[in-house]
Design a protein around this motif. Structure first.
Motif, PDB file in Angstrom:
ATOM      1  N   LEU A   1      -7.536   1.042   2.805  1.00  0.00           N
ATOM      2  CA  LEU A   1      -6.655   0.426   3.790  1.00  0.00           C
ATOM      3  C   LEU A   1      -6.431   1.454   4.893  1.00  0.00           C
ATOM      4  N   VAL A   2      -6.796   1.101   6.116  1.00  0.00           N
ATOM      5  CA  VAL A   2      -6.716   2.023   7.252  1.00  0.00           C
ATOM      6  C   VAL A   2      -5.729   1.471   8.274  1.00  0.00           C
ATOM      7  N   MET A   3      -4.898   2.338   8.831  1.00  0.00           N
ATOM      8  CA  MET A   3      -3.945   1.909   9.853  1.00  0.00           C
ATOM      9  C   MET A   3      -4.003   2.829  11.063  1.00  0.00           C
ATOM     10  N   VAL A   4      -3.881   2.231  12.242  1.00  0.00           N
ATOM     11  CA  VAL A   4      -3.662   2.976  13.482  1.00  0.00           C
ATOM     12  C   VAL A   4      -2.223   2.700  13.896  1.00  0.00           C
ATOM     13  N   ASP A   5      -1.423   3.765  13.980  1.00  0.00           N
ATOM     14  CA  ASP A   5       0.009   3.656  14.248  1.00  0.00           C
ATOM     15  C   ASP A   5       0.325   4.302  15.598  1.00  0.00           C
ATOM     16  N   PRO A   6       0.331   3.515  16.689  1.00  0.00           N
ATOM     17  CA  PRO A   6       0.610   4.082  18.011  1.00  0.00           C
ATOM     18  C   PRO A   6       2.109   4.181  18.295  1.00  0.00           C
ATOM     19  N   VAL A   7       2.450   5.026  19.246  1.00  0.00           N
ATOM     20  CA  VAL A   7       3.832   5.137  19.724  1.00  0.00           C
ATOM     21  C   VAL A   7       3.815   5.064  21.242  1.00  0.00           C
ATOM     22  N   GLY A   8       4.936   4.631  21.804  1.00  0.00           N
ATOM     23  CA  GLY A   8       5.043   4.519  23.248  1.00  0.00           C
ATOM     24  C   GLY A   8       5.751   5.708  23.860  1.00  0.00           C
ATOM     25  N   VAL A   9       6.178   5.539  25.102  1.00  0.00           N
ATOM     26  CA  VAL A   9       6.925   6.577  25.800  1.00  0.00           C
ATOM     27  C   VAL A   9       8.202   6.882  25.023  1.00  0.00           C
ATOM     28  N   GLU A  10       8.508   8.165  24.840  1.00  0.00           N
ATOM     29  CA  GLU A  10       9.693   8.612  24.103  1.00  0.00           C
ATOM     30  C   GLU A  10       9.694   8.096  22.666  1.00  0.00           C
ATOM     31  N   ASN A  11       8.505   8.014  22.068  1.00  0.00           N
ATOM     32  CA  ASN A  11       8.346   7.626  20.660  1.00  0.00           C
ATOM     33  C   ASN A  11       8.839   6.209  20.373  1.00  0.00           C
ATOM     34  N   GLU A  12       8.754   5.324  21.358  1.00  0.00           N
ATOM     35  CA  GLU A  12       9.149   3.936  21.135  1.00  0.00           C
ATOM     36  C   GLU A  12       8.204   3.262  20.147  1.00  0.00           C
ATOM     37  N   ALA A  13       8.744   2.279  19.427  1.00  0.00           N
ATOM     38  CA  ALA A  13       7.952   1.547  18.443  1.00  0.00           C
ATOM     39  C   ALA A  13       6.910   0.674  19.133  1.00  0.00           C
ATOM     40  N   VAL A  14       5.670   0.793  18.685  1.00  0.00           N
ATOM     41  CA  VAL A  14       4.563  -0.015  19.187  1.00  0.00           C
ATOM     42  C   VAL A  14       3.859  -0.623  17.974  1.00  0.00           C
ATOM     43  N   PRO A  15       3.504  -1.907  18.006  1.00  0.00           N
ATOM     44  CA  PRO A  15       2.831  -2.536  16.861  1.00  0.00           C
ATOM     45  C   PRO A  15       1.531  -1.834  16.472  1.00  0.00           C
ATOM     46  N   ASN A  16       1.224  -1.898  15.186  1.00  0.00           N
ATOM     47  CA  ASN A  16       0.061  -1.230  14.617  1.00  0.00           C
ATOM     48  C   ASN A  16      -1.079  -2.212  14.366  1.00  0.00           C
ATOM     49  N   GLY A  17      -2.230  -1.660  14.004  1.00  0.00           N
ATOM     50  CA  GLY A  17      -3.363  -2.466  13.569  1.00  0.00           C
ATOM     51  C   GLY A  17      -3.886  -1.902  12.262  1.00  0.00           C
ATOM     52  N   PHE A  18      -4.435  -2.772  11.380  1.00  0.00           N
ATOM     53  CA  PHE A  18      -4.974  -2.259  10.123  1.00  0.00           C
ATOM     54  C   PHE A  18      -6.287  -2.942   9.757  1.00  0.00           C
ATOM     55  N   PHE A  19      -7.039  -2.258   8.892  1.00  0.00           N
ATOM     56  CA  PHE A  19      -8.296  -2.764   8.334  1.00  0.00           C
ATOM     57  C   PHE A  19      -8.255  -2.547   6.831  1.00  0.00           C
ATOM     58  N   TYR A  20      -8.720  -3.549   6.087  1.00  0.00           N
ATOM     59  CA  TYR A  20      -8.825  -3.428   4.631  1.00  0.00           C
ATOM     60  C   TYR A  20     -10.233  -3.816   4.206  1.00  0.00           C
ATOM     61  N   GLY A  21     -10.822  -3.029   3.305  1.00  0.00           N
ATOM     62  CA  GLY A  21     -12.139  -3.358   2.783  1.00  0.00           C
ATOM     63  C   GLY A  21     -12.231  -3.019   1.309  1.00  0.00           C
ATOM     64  N   SER A  22     -12.868  -3.904   0.530  1.00  0.00           N
ATOM     65  CA  SER A  22     -13.029  -3.699  -0.907  1.00  0.00           C
ATOM     66  C   SER A  22     -14.490  -3.867  -1.289  1.00  0.00           C
ATOM     67  N   GLU A  23     -15.073  -2.832  -1.887  1.00  0.00           N
ATOM     68  CA  GLU A  23     -16.448  -2.924  -2.365  1.00  0.00           C
ATOM     69  C   GLU A  23     -16.549  -3.872  -3.556  1.00  0.00           C
ATOM     70  N   ALA A  24     -15.594  -3.792  -4.478  1.00  0.00           N
ATOM     71  CA  ALA A  24     -15.656  -4.591  -5.699  1.00  0.00           C
ATOM     72  C   ALA A  24     -15.576  -6.085  -5.405  1.00  0.00           C
ATOM     73  N   GLN A  25     -14.706  -6.467  -4.449  1.00  0.00           N
ATOM     74  CA  GLN A  25     -14.544  -7.878  -4.107  1.00  0.00           C
ATOM     75  C   GLN A  25     -15.441  -8.308  -2.944  1.00  0.00           C
ATOM     76  N   ASN A  26     -16.174  -7.351  -2.363  1.00  0.00           N
ATOM     77  CA  ASN A  26     -17.052  -7.659  -1.234  1.00  0.00           C
ATOM     78  C   ASN A  26     -16.268  -8.388  -0.138  1.00  0.00           C
TER      79      ASN A  26
END
Length: 358
Positions: free
Chosen positions: A80-105
Motif C-alpha cells: 500500500l503506497v501513499m503520497v501525502d502532500p501539504v500546502g502552504v504553511e503545512n495546510e492539509a491537502v488530500p492524498n492519493g494511494f495505490f494498492y497491489g496484491s500479488e496473491a490476489q492479482n
C-alpha cells in the motif's frame, strides 16, 4: 533554496486546491496469462521481455511538499503506497494511494483521500474520502456548494456542515471526511470480482483518520483535526461496522486500535533537488525465477539471476526513475520517476508503481 515570489503564493494555493472537491477513483484487476514453461531451459537463446505498466500513485497535486510512504503486508506479497502532500504553511491537502496484491492479482488506486489503512488480514482497505469546498473571496460557503455535495455523498446538508472542518488558515475552505472501504477479492479472475471490489462509501461525515480494531470487525473513525495542519491527529474515535454500515458515535474506552506502520520514504520538496541516479539493488523471486532490480543513471532495469541462466545477458528495462520498494515477487515496484507533465512550483518527479508481468 529556491525562492518563490510572495505574489505567487495565492496562485500556488489555488492550484493545490483546484479540482479536489470531487475525487476520481480508478480500479483495475489485472489478469495474467501464464505462458512460462514448466522447466527452465538454460540453453534458450531468446527471451521475452516482461509486460510493464505504470500507474501514478497520486494524480492530484503534490503541493509545496509531499511525503512518499508505504506499508508491505506480513507476507511481503502486497503493498500500500501513499503520497501525502501539504500546502502552504503545512495546510492539509488530500492524498492519493495505490494498492497491489500479488496473491490476489489485484490492484486499485484512489485520489482525494485523507487517510487509508489495511485491515489486519489485508482483505479490506478502509479510507476516508476528502471533500473540500472553497469559499475563495466569500465570507461563507455558498449554500449551493453544500447542496451539490449532499447530492454526491447522500449526506444531508446539516450533517455535512456540522461535520466539516477548516482546511486552510489563509482563506475560507471547509472540508469533510467520508469513510469508505474496498474489499480485496480472493480471486480477481472470478466472475463479479470487479463489482465486489467497488469502493463502498458510507453516509457519514467523519473519518479524518481511520484505524482498525485487531479483530478487523470495526473501523475506527477519527475526529476532525483541532488545527489546520496536515499531520494533526484525531483526539477521539467513533465506530463503524464495515459490513452492516452501523455507526456508533464513540468507541469503547478499552478498545485497541491497529496503527499502520508506514515506512517513510523521501519527501519531495520544490526547494530540494531529487537524486535520481541510483538506489540499492532489490532482489525478488517470482516463482522459479529470481531477479535483481537495479537503478542506474535514472533507469530501472531487472537482470535475471536464476541459477542456470545466462547472467551476462542484457537486463530488461522496467522504466525511468529509481526504485524505492518492491513486493517479494517484483510484480509491484514503487519508484520515483520524472513527471510526464511539468507543473509550475511543484517537484519535477512523482511516485509511480510499475506492474511487471514476469
Amino acid at each position: 533554496m529556491k525562492t518563490i515570489p510572495t505574489s505567487s503564493l495565492a496562485t500556488i494555493r489555488a492550484r493545490i486546491f483546484s479540482g479536489i472537491v470531487i475525487a476520481s477513483v480508478t480500479f483495475a484487476a489485472c489478469v495474467e496469462t501464464n505462458s512460462k514453461p514448466n522447466a527452465i531451459d538454460s540453453t534458450a537463446t531468446s527471451r521475452t521481455a516482461p509486460v510493464v505498466t505504470a500507474a501514478r500513485v497520486n494524480q492530484g497535486t503534490y503541493g509545496m511538499a509531499s511525503r512518499v510512504k508505504w506499508i508491505i503486508s506480513p507476507d511481503s506479497a502486497a503493498i500500500l503506497v501513499m503520497v501525502d502532500p501539504v500546502g502552504v504553511e503545512n495546510e492539509a491537502v488530500p492524498n492519493g494511494f495505490f494498492y497491489g496484491s500479488e496473491a490476489q492479482n489485484f490492484q486499485t488506486r484512489m485520489d482525494s483521500v485523507w487517510d487509508v489503512a489495511p485491515s489486519p488480514d489485508w482483505k479490506t482497505l478502509a479510507f476516508s474520502r476528502a471533500h473540500v469546498l472553497l469559499g475563495r473571496e466569500a465570507d461563507t460557503i455558498p449554500a449551493g456548494m453544500w447542496l451539490d455535495l449532499a447530492r454526491k455523498t447522500g449526506i444531508d446538508t446539516a450533517t455535512l456542515i456540522n461535520g466539516s472542518f477548516a482546511s486552510s488558515g489563509m482563506s475560507l475552505a471547509r472540508a469533510v471526511a467520508q469513510p469508505g472501504t474496498i474489499s480485496v477479492p480472493a480471486d480477481s479472475r472470478a466472475v463479479g470480482a470487479s463489482d465486489a471490489a467497488t469502493p463502498r462509501l458510507y453516509k457519514i461525515a467523519r473519518g479524518w483518520r481511520v484505524r482498525w480494531t485487531p479483530d478487523g470487525a470495526t473501523v475506527a473513525l477519527g475526529s476532525n483535526p483541532a488545527k489546520v495542519q496536515d499531520d494533526e491527529p484525531s483526539a477521539s474515535w467513533a465506530a463503524l461496522d464495515p459490513k452492516t454500515g452501523a455507526f456508533h458515535g464513540s468507541l469503547a474506552a478499552d478498545a485497541r486500535l491497529v496503527v499502520p506502520q508506514w515506512i517513510m520514504g523521501p519527501t519531495l520538496d520544490i526547494s530540494i533537488p531529487v537524486d535520481m541516479q541510483a538506489a540499492p539493488t532489490r532482489n525478488v523471486v517470482s516463482g522459479p525465477r529470481s531477479f535483481a532490480i537495479r537503478s542506474e543513471r535514472g533507469l530501472i532495469t531487472a537482470r535475471e539471476t536464476t541459477a542456470g541462466r545466462d547472467t551476462t545477458a542484457a537486463p530488461f528495462a522496467i522504466g525511468p526513475g529509481k526504485v524505492l520498494a518492491a513486493t517479494k515477487g517484483g510484480r509491484y515496484i514503487v519508484a520515483l520517476a520524472p513527471r510526464a507533465t511539468a507543473v509550475a512550483y511543484e517537484v519535477p518527479v512523482e511516485a509511480v508503481v510499475y506492474t511487471v508481468g514476469w
